[in-house]
Design an enzyme around this catalytic site. Structure first.
Site, PDB file in Angstrom:
ATOM      1  N   PRO A 170      -2.447   4.022 -12.231  1.00 18.92           N
ATOM      2  CG  PRO A 170      -3.418   2.466 -13.576  1.00 18.92           C
ATOM      3  CD  PRO A 170      -3.157   2.694 -12.015  1.00 18.92           C
ATOM      4  CB  CYS A 171      -4.186   8.922 -12.173  1.00 15.82           C
ATOM      5  SG  CYS A 171      -2.671   9.720 -11.891  1.00 15.82           S
TER       6      CYS A 171
END
Lengths: 267, 211
Positions: A170-171
């Site tokens: 989940p950048c």
């Protein structure tokens, strides 16, 4: 039976056995290459925020991307990874279910990822991004400090930008330290959509950032947090204290939250 | 040819592994197929064997890879997987009228009749082979289906070549006896009830009567 006819029969048996050599099924080569990660399969996946393409092999998920169509996705994949790829009907059951759980916010859903060419720095950045809970965000500088490279915020940003498996890693939960959302592997519109889908109050975050507020504290606990920390969200308006910097919070006698560790964030 | 491939595997595993699969897939599949008698299981075993080989090669140093006898090494991995599966799933009865999925051997005859007769012969011999006790089955398959030499077989099975020659000889004799018994049985059934061939065949198990 004479010895000679015995030999002839033996030859006949050998000949019959020789004919038992079979051709491997045509599926063996591609499925073997897929299993060892020398070729990939892919399928579309309907995520909470839209349709994605997901590529995988025996090592795990290798790519998550947006594309206009299958051909465009294949071209981009081959160009990036140099491996052959082919469309499969659906993602393998267990993997598909784990990805869906991950995308709906379950960080512990076991999604193996194929990051075989990642440098130790890239791996550290992506692992750290995975620690950020859904609905919360952290600044680039926070990631840099947490992995022991406090001066590398800019490098962190570019590593997050080339995350091959956005959403699975989940950048999108890493933003600029001035509160602006910043760039994203799938484009900043998707970043906003992904964060809002997780329940993040984006407008409030941006409003706070706009007036220079980086931290929120509670005058009852005397703890200060990053604004999206789950502990910050529990502070009632009457008890909320706003800080522009870490130094302001510390000199007011507040200690950093143990959940969001705001001390690692620049400012 | 294999020596050359082993050398390329040392310098570029990912670039030459496909070649390894292409060169050895028929042999590994045939070994698993004739050992287990089940095409679907044989494909799974062959794939698993290649995956294990890949992981092993990724961990070996160049000297170790260069020293591998690929045919024997791959056969060893495949045979171990066959044995492990057999342990889990105790062997099923061998049926001579076999329902097994069609497996076309390489170089099948062109004419439909010829192909049918050949198919029948293959099913017949495959069933006889699958009924052979394992201590003979493994050497017979390695020698006469896979075409390994006795030195390679000794490496795979860990038995002296003299023992293996005797076991292959004994295995062939058992197969020949079973084949003749099946022919006699078929003839007897045909004489009794011409046209009713459905009852022919039945189950046949090769046992060693004497040692």
């Amino acid at each position: 039976m004479t010895e000679r006819s015995n030999d002839m029969i033996e030859d006949a048996v050998e000949g019959a056995l020789h004919d038992l050599a079979a051709e491997a099924p045509a599926t063996l080569l591609p499925s073997t290459l897929l299993a060892v990660g020398l070729a990939d399969g892919y399928a579309p996946l309907d995520s909470p925020i839209g349709r994605l393409f997901v590529a995988f092999n025996g090592r795990g998920v290798s790519a998550v991307a947006l594309a206009d169509d299958e051909a465009a996705f294949e071209r981009r994949f081959v160009g990036t990874f140099g491996r052959p790829i082919r469309r499969v009907g659906t993602l393998p059951g267990q993997l598909g279910r784990a990805i869906e759980r991950r995308l709906s916010g379950d960080r512990r859903a076991p999604v193996p990822v194929d990051l075989r060419n990642a440098t130790p720095f890239e791996r550290a950045v992506w692992d750290k991004a995975l620690e950020i809970p859904p609905g919360e965000v952290r600044p680039y500088g926070w990631v840099a400090a947490e992995i022991g490279r406090p001066r590398a915020a800019r490098a962190v940003g570019s590593v997050l930008g080339r995350n091959p498996v956005p959403l699975v890693i989940p950048c999108h939960r890493v933003v600029r330290s001035d509160g602006r959302i910043g760039d994203y592997a799938l484009g900043s519109a998707w970043k906003r959509a992904a964060l809002m889908d997780e329940g993040l109050d984006l407008e409030r975050l941006e409003a706070l950032a706009h007036v220079g507020i980086r931290f929120l504290g509670s005058d009852t606990t005397r703890v200060y947090c990053l604004p999206t920390c789950r502990n910050a969200r529990r502070i009632r308006p009457a008890h909320e204290v706003r800080f522009r910097s870490r130094v302001d919070a510390l000199s007011a006698g507040y200690r950093p939250c143990r959940h969001c560790r705001p001390g690692a964030a620049a400012g | 040819m294999d020596d050359d491939l082993a050398l390329r595997l040392t310098s570029d595993l990912d670039g030459s592994f496909e070649r390894l699969v292409v060169d050895h897939q028929d042999r590994l599949f045939s070994l698993a197929l004739r050992y287990t008698g089940d095409p679907r299981e044989a494909e799974e075993i062959a794939q698993d064997a290649f995956v294990r080989a890949y992981r092993a090669l990724a961990g070996y140093d160049a000297e170790r890879i260069a020293g591998l006898h690929l045919r024997a090494w791959l056969a060893t991995i495949t045979l171990n997987l066959c044995r492990n599966r057999a342990r889990v799933r105790r062997s099923v009865a061998v049926r001579l009228d076999g329902d097994s999925a069609p497996v076309i051997a390489s170089g099948a005859d062109a004419s439909p009749d010829g192909r049918f007769a050949r198919r029948e012969a293959i099913d017949h011999w495959a069933a006889l082979l699958a009924g052979l006790p394992v201590r003979y089955r493994a050497p017979v398959v390695l020698r006469h289906v896979n075409g390994l030499d006795y030195d390679e077989m000794a490496e795979v099975l860990g038995r002296p070549t003299g023992t293996l020659k005797a076991q292959v000889h004994r295995g062939l004799a058992l197969l020949r006896a079973a084949h003749e018994a099946a022919l006699r049985h078929e003839r007897a059934v045909e004489e009794q009830a011409p046209g009713d061939r459905a009852s022919a065949g039945g189950e046949l198990c090769i046992r060693e009567v004497t040692r």
